[in-house]
Design a protein around this motif. Structure first.
Motif, PDB file in Angstrom:
ATOM      1  N   GLU A   1      -9.815  29.424  -9.329  1.00 17.44           N
ATOM      2  CA  GLU A   1      -8.703  29.208 -10.247  1.00 17.44           C
ATOM      3  C   GLU A   1      -8.011  27.864 -10.044  1.00 17.44           C
ATOM      4  O   GLU A   1      -7.322  27.375 -10.938  1.00 17.44           O
ATOM      5  N   GLU A   2      -8.185  27.266  -8.866  1.00 20.83           N
ATOM      6  CA  GLU A   2      -7.588  25.950  -8.635  1.00 20.83           C
ATOM      7  C   GLU A   2      -8.170  24.896  -9.568  1.00 20.83           C
ATOM      8  O   GLU A   2      -7.562  23.860  -9.795  1.00 20.83           O
ATOM      9  N   ALA A   3      -9.361  25.166 -10.100  1.00 23.95           N
ATOM     10  CA  ALA A   3      -9.996  24.237 -11.031  1.00 23.95           C
ATOM     11  C   ALA A   3      -9.590  24.504 -12.476  1.00 23.95           C
ATOM     12  O   ALA A   3     -10.150  23.907 -13.400  1.00 23.95           O
TER      13      ALA A   3
ATOM     14  N   ALA B   1      -8.957  19.264  -8.681  1.00 28.42           N
ATOM     15  CA  ALA B   1      -9.686  20.204  -7.825  1.00 28.42           C
ATOM     16  C   ALA B   1     -10.925  19.525  -7.244  1.00 28.42           C
ATOM     17  O   ALA B   1     -11.294  19.759  -6.086  1.00 28.42           O
ATOM     18  N   GLY B   2     -11.559  18.671  -8.038  1.00 26.81           N
ATOM     19  CA  GLY B   2     -12.706  17.920  -7.551  1.00 26.81           C
ATOM     20  C   GLY B   2     -12.321  16.958  -6.445  1.00 26.81           C
ATOM     21  O   GLY B   2     -13.063  16.767  -5.479  1.00 26.81           O
ATOM     22  N   LEU B   3     -11.132  16.339  -6.577  1.00 27.06           N
ATOM     23  CA  LEU B   3     -10.643  15.432  -5.542  1.00 27.06           C
ATOM     24  C   LEU B   3     -10.422  16.185  -4.230  1.00 27.06           C
ATOM     25  O   LEU B   3     -10.823  15.717  -3.155  1.00 27.06           O
TER      26      LEU B   3
ATOM     27  N   ARG C   1     -14.501  25.106 -18.322  1.00 25.72           N
ATOM     28  CA  ARG C   1     -14.286  23.686 -18.030  1.00 25.72           C
ATOM     29  C   ARG C   1     -14.240  23.392 -16.533  1.00 25.72           C
ATOM     30  O   ARG C   1     -13.953  22.250 -16.131  1.00 25.72           O
ATOM     31  N   ARG C   2     -14.521  24.376 -15.717  1.00 23.53           N
ATOM     32  CA  ARG C   2     -14.475  24.144 -14.271  1.00 23.53           C
ATOM     33  C   ARG C   2     -15.626  23.276 -13.780  1.00 23.53           C
ATOM     34  O   ARG C   2     -15.570  22.744 -12.677  1.00 23.53           O
ATOM     35  N   TRP C   3     -16.671  23.132 -14.577  1.00 18.10           N
ATOM     36  CA  TRP C   3     -17.759  22.252 -14.194  1.00 18.10           C
ATOM     37  C   TRP C   3     -17.264  20.807 -14.043  1.00 18.10           C
ATOM     38  O   TRP C   3     -17.860  20.012 -13.296  1.00 18.10           O
ATOM     39  N   ILE C   4     -16.162  20.492 -14.710  1.00 15.93           N
ATOM     40  CA  ILE C   4     -15.585  19.147 -14.591  1.00 15.93           C
ATOM     41  C   ILE C   4     -15.173  18.884 -13.143  1.00 15.93           C
ATOM     42  O   ILE C   4     -15.272  17.756 -12.650  1.00 15.93           O
ATOM     43  N   ALA C   5     -14.715  19.932 -12.442  1.00  6.90           N
ATOM     44  CA  ALA C   5     -14.328  19.779 -11.041  1.00  6.90           C
ATOM     45  C   ALA C   5     -15.519  19.368 -10.187  1.00  6.90           C
ATOM     46  O   ALA C   5     -15.399  18.514  -9.295  1.00  6.90           O
TER      47      ALA C   5
END
Length: 398
Positions: A289-291, A21-23, A297-301
């Motif tokens: 939700e894509e993350a 998701a980050g990418l 743990r969405r902060w990782i995105a």
């Protein structure tokens, strides 16, 4: 006997999903608006090297801000450059300010952004600016650049028509990638025009570098660039950015966010970057939700988006070289397509309330007219005229 500890498939999946998701966040954020940034910086006097430096400085600085904010708060806070702010710079070209004055204005913009985090009453003063007026000023600022694709279609149809066609096809089947695909098409066409013109010694120009510019400060630059850039960045990026995160039940640390992006803006400004802020549209990619299903743990995105932005920043000089080799008007056309959605949102928000429609309409027209009076650009006069109409006429009617 040694035992190796392996991650469970579920654990690996919960990590890979936010990374991917980050990418996507980085790719969409960068490719959909880098042309706007380059166009804006060149409009206020940047050379190719200075524009590439500004693009590089912005990318690295807001990437570091995103990584830091997300890591320490454990929230999916993403940052970006101010795309509407870059569009505003196109309108500021008529002020005939020097590049040194523009850099000084960028630095002062960072000071004001940081001040909203450090000084509570300044944030309240900014919040008192009516949203429809701020959106009307933004819409007017965007108008000229959003007309560019259709103006260029008559001037260089063989180049612009494929870009628009790709944009329309992706808009139909994959809207998120419509602008990145159009930008990629524009760069591909620029690469074709570059042909065999590259010399062996030109490779050094494709490597990213930071170009220091000694800032100059003036009243004209402050009123013509700093104040409008500050208002547009806060109203169209930072405030919506907070709202997007709130829609996913994440609270944004306002003080830390404004201090970090404000200081980052001033640092990037020394090297030609105009402004950084909280991400608005792309923020949903890292916070939704894509993350991943695990909200904790969405902060990782957001952290991974910062890492990918740094990688993209390394290509800033090469991208600038390609953009510079493109036919006149092609880059502006791609930038205009990127801003059509923002223009539509700003215009509808500005004119939605009938009770304030006249002041918003006047602000829109003045900002879009390219008016320059007493060395001050139209964006400032648009806001001033809109406020005057609102409080002297519309408020009395109310």
């Amino acid at each position: 006997m040694t035992h190796t500890v392996q991650q469970s498939p579920a654990r690996r999946s919960s990590t890979m999903q936010p990374i991917m998701a980050g990418l996507v966040t980085a790719l969409v954020g960068y490719t959909s608006s880098f042309a706007v940034v380059l166009t804006g910086l060149k409009a206020v006097g940047a050379t190719d090297a200075q524009a590439a430096s500004g693009l590089f400085a912005l990318t690295i600085t807001f990437a570091i801000c995103a990584i830091g904010l997300a890591w320490f708060t454990k929230r999916p806070i993403t940052t970006a450059w101010s795309t509407p702010g870059a569009a505003l710079l196109v309108g500021a070209a008529g002020l005939n300010l020097g590049w040194n004055e523009a850099v000084g204005a960028f630095i002062m913009t960072g000071v004001l952004i940081a001040a909203t985090g450090a000084i509570p009453w300044l944030g309240r003063l900014l919040a008192s600016i009516p949203v429809p007026l701020a959106q009307a000023m933004l819409a007017g600022v965007l108008l000229k650049l959003c007309l560019a694709p259709f103006v260029a279609l008559s001037d260089i149809p063989l180049y612009v028509a494929p870009v628009i066609l790709v944009w329309l096809v992706f808009l139909r089947f994959s809207p998120r990638w419509a602008v990145p695909a159009a930008m990629a098409t524009a760069l591909a066409l620029a690469g074709i025009t570059m042909g065999q013109a590259s010399e062996s010694g030109a490779m050094g120009e494709l490597l990213p570098s930071l170009v220091f510019t000694a800032p100059a400060f003036s009243i004209e630059a402050f009123t013509g660039i700093t104040l409008p850039l500050f208002v547009v960045t806060m109203a169209s990026q930072n405030v919506p950015g907070v709202a997007v995160l709130a829609s996913f039940d994440y609270e944004t640390p306002w003080r830390a966010s404004m201090l970090s992006t404000g200081i980052g803006t001033s640092i990037a400004g020394i090297f030609g970057g105009h402004a950084i802020n909280l991400a608005a549209i792309s923020a949903a990619l890292a916070a939704g939700e894509e993350a991943g299903e695990d909200r904790s743990r969405r902060w990782i995105a957001a952290v991974s988006s910062g890492g990918f932005y740094i990688l993209l920043g390394l290509a800033s000089a090469a991208i600038t070289a390609l953009a510079s080799a493109s036919p006149a008007g092609l880059l502006e056309a791609a930038a205009g397509l990127a801003l059509l959605g923002t223009l539509g949102t700003a215009a509808s928000s500005a004119l939605a309330d009938p009770s304030s429609r006249m002041s918003s309409l006047v602000a829109f027209l003045i900002a879009g007219s390219g008016l320059s009076f007493a060395g001050i650009g139209g964006a400032f006069w648009a806001l001033l005229a809109g406020l005057a109409l609102r409080f002297l006429i519309e408020r009395k009617r109310g």
